[in-house]
Structure formats: C-alpha cells, structure tokens
Design a protein around this motif. Structure first.
Motif, PDB file in Angstrom:
ATOM      1  N   LEU A 242       0.834  -1.187   0.000  1.00  0.00           N
ATOM      2  CA  LEU A 242       0.000   0.000   0.000  1.00  0.00           C
ATOM      3  C   LEU A 242       0.873   1.244   0.000  1.00  0.00           C
ATOM      4  O   LEU A 242       1.926   1.267   0.632  1.00  0.00           O
ATOM      5  CB  LEU A 242      -0.914   0.010   1.229  1.00  0.00           C
ATOM      6  N   PRO A 243       0.434   2.298  -0.694  1.00  0.00           N
ATOM      7  CA  PRO A 243       1.232   3.518  -0.707  1.00  0.00           C
ATOM      8  C   PRO A 243       1.314   4.110   0.697  1.00  0.00           C
ATOM      9  O   PRO A 243       0.312   4.328   1.352  1.00  0.00           O
ATOM     10  CB  PRO A 243       0.484   4.449  -1.653  1.00  0.00           C
ATOM     11  N   GLY A 244       2.512   4.354   1.152  1.00  0.00           N
ATOM     12  CA  GLY A 244       2.710   4.902   2.483  1.00  0.00           C
ATOM     13  C   GLY A 244       2.440   3.893   3.574  1.00  0.00           C
ATOM     14  O   GLY A 244       2.190   4.261   4.712  1.00  0.00           O
ATOM     15  N   GLY A 245       2.446   2.619   3.250  1.00  0.00           N
ATOM     16  CA  GLY A 245       2.081   1.589   4.206  1.00  0.00           C
ATOM     17  C   GLY A 245       3.082   1.386   5.323  1.00  0.00           C
ATOM     18  O   GLY A 245       2.723   1.334   6.483  1.00  0.00           O
ATOM     19  N   ASP A 246       4.367   1.282   5.002  1.00  0.00           N
ATOM     20  CA  ASP A 246       5.363   1.004   6.034  1.00  0.00           C
ATOM     21  C   ASP A 246       6.262   2.220   6.198  1.00  0.00           C
ATOM     22  O   ASP A 246       7.140   2.479   5.388  1.00  0.00           O
ATOM     23  CB  ASP A 246       6.202  -0.218   5.659  1.00  0.00           C
ATOM     24  N   LEU A 247       6.014   2.972   7.250  1.00  0.00           N
ATOM     25  CA  LEU A 247       6.826   4.148   7.529  1.00  0.00           C
ATOM     26  C   LEU A 247       7.638   3.971   8.803  1.00  0.00           C
ATOM     27  O   LEU A 247       8.102   4.947   9.384  1.00  0.00           O
ATOM     28  CB  LEU A 247       5.919   5.383   7.655  1.00  0.00           C
ATOM     29  N   SER A 248       7.807   2.723   9.242  1.00  0.00           N
ATOM     30  CA  SER A 248       8.488   2.474  10.505  1.00  0.00           C
ATOM     31  C   SER A 248       9.961   2.871  10.459  1.00  0.00           C
ATOM     32  O   SER A 248      10.527   3.257  11.471  1.00  0.00           O
ATOM     33  CB  SER A 248       8.349   1.012  10.901  1.00  0.00           C
ATOM     34  N   GLY A 249      10.583   2.795   9.302  1.00  0.00           N
ATOM     35  CA  GLY A 249      11.996   3.145   9.192  1.00  0.00           C
ATOM     36  C   GLY A 249      12.225   4.619   8.917  1.00  0.00           C
ATOM     37  O   GLY A 249      13.363   5.080   8.885  1.00  0.00           O
ATOM     38  N   GLU A 250      11.170   5.372   8.711  1.00  0.00           N
ATOM     39  CA  GLU A 250      11.300   6.787   8.390  1.00  0.00           C
ATOM     40  C   GLU A 250      11.371   7.624   9.660  1.00  0.00           C
ATOM     41  O   GLU A 250      10.806   7.283  10.679  1.00  0.00           O
ATOM     42  CB  GLU A 250      10.097   7.248   7.554  1.00  0.00           C
ATOM     43  N   GLU A 251      12.093   8.734   9.556  1.00  0.00           N
ATOM     44  CA  GLU A 251      12.201   9.655  10.680  1.00  0.00           C
ATOM     45  C   GLU A 251      11.682  11.015  10.221  1.00  0.00           C
ATOM     46  O   GLU A 251      12.078  11.519   9.178  1.00  0.00           O
ATOM     47  CB  GLU A 251      13.655   9.768  11.133  1.00  0.00           C
ATOM     48  N   LEU A 252      10.803  11.597  11.012  1.00  0.00           N
ATOM     49  CA  LEU A 252      10.191  12.866  10.662  1.00  0.00           C
ATOM     50  C   LEU A 252      10.983  13.996  11.311  1.00  0.00           C
ATOM     51  O   LEU A 252      11.187  14.001  12.527  1.00  0.00           O
ATOM     52  CB  LEU A 252       8.741  12.895  11.142  1.00  0.00           C
ATOM     53  N   ALA A 253      11.406  14.921  10.498  1.00  0.00           N
ATOM     54  CA  ALA A 253      12.151  16.067  11.011  1.00  0.00           C
ATOM     55  C   ALA A 253      11.343  17.318  10.723  1.00  0.00           C
ATOM     56  O   ALA A 253      11.172  17.719   9.574  1.00  0.00           O
ATOM     57  CB  ALA A 253      13.516  16.148  10.354  1.00  0.00           C
ATOM     58  N   VAL A 254      10.836  17.950  11.781  1.00  0.00           N
ATOM     59  CA  VAL A 254      10.031  19.154  11.644  1.00  0.00           C
ATOM     60  C   VAL A 254      10.624  20.237  12.524  1.00  0.00           C
ATOM     61  O   VAL A 254      10.931  20.002  13.697  1.00  0.00           O
ATOM     62  CB  VAL A 254       8.562  18.894  12.072  1.00  0.00           C
ATOM     63  N   GLU A 255      10.773  21.393  11.959  1.00  0.00           N
ATOM     64  CA  GLU A 255      11.285  22.509  12.738  1.00  0.00           C
ATOM     65  C   GLU A 255      10.099  23.276  13.321  1.00  0.00           C
ATOM     66  O   GLU A 255       9.226  23.746  12.585  1.00  0.00           O
ATOM     67  CB  GLU A 255      12.117  23.434  11.849  1.00  0.00           C
TER      68      GLU A 255
END
Length: 99
Positions: free
Chosen positions: A48-61
C-alpha cells in the motif's frame, strides 16, 4: 380472500415433513466451500502507498508564535492576525469559529 391473522400458522417445515430428509447428503470427503489460499497469499504481497513508515524519521522545525499570529481559544489552531474575529478577556477567536 380474507385472511385470519389470529389463526396459528404453519411454516414450511410442518407442511413438507422433516426438512432434514429433503436435504441432499454430501459424502464426507467433499466440502461445500472451497478456500482459495492463493488469495490470502496474494493479498499479503500488496504494497500500500505509504504503508510502512516504521523506518522513516520525521524532522520538523517548530517555530515559536510570531508577532502577527495568535492561537484560537476554540479550535486551538495558530492563525494570522487577519483571521481574528474577537478578543474577550485575553481569549482570541478566529473567524471560522465565530462563524
């Protein structure tokens, strides 16, 4: 034709006799339902598109509130001062919440 709704009703079981006798008996080796295990395996392979985001890190200022912004006391969204509808005892409300 008049119908007497207070009279006891006969259902199909009573009219036809024993329903179990009328059912077709299948041999014990055959199954009425066929389970297709390939469908379950195929569904597991879908990505699924955007299904596995466990390895991603979100960087927000995160920026502090600017001089021309306020936080609405009703919806708690940060709005520009041009969206200010009213200010009451230090509480600010946006145009969307004041409707």
């Amino acid at each position: 034709m008049a119908t007497d709704y207070d009279a006891p009703r006969k259902n199909d079981d009573e009219r036809d006799g024993n329903v179990l006798e009328t059912l077709e008996v299948r041999p014990s080796g055959q199954s009425a339902t066929v389970i297709d295990l390939d469908e379950a395996e195929l569904a597991d392979s879908y990505e699924l598109p955007g299904g596995d985001l466990s390895g991603e890190e979100l960087a927000v200022e995160v920026l502090p509130a600017q001089a021309d912004e306020f936080t609405c006391s009703s919806c708690f969204l940060v709005r520009h001062r041009s969206q200010l509808a009213r200010e009451n005892d230090g509480l600010m409300y946006c145009r969307d919440c004041e409707g």
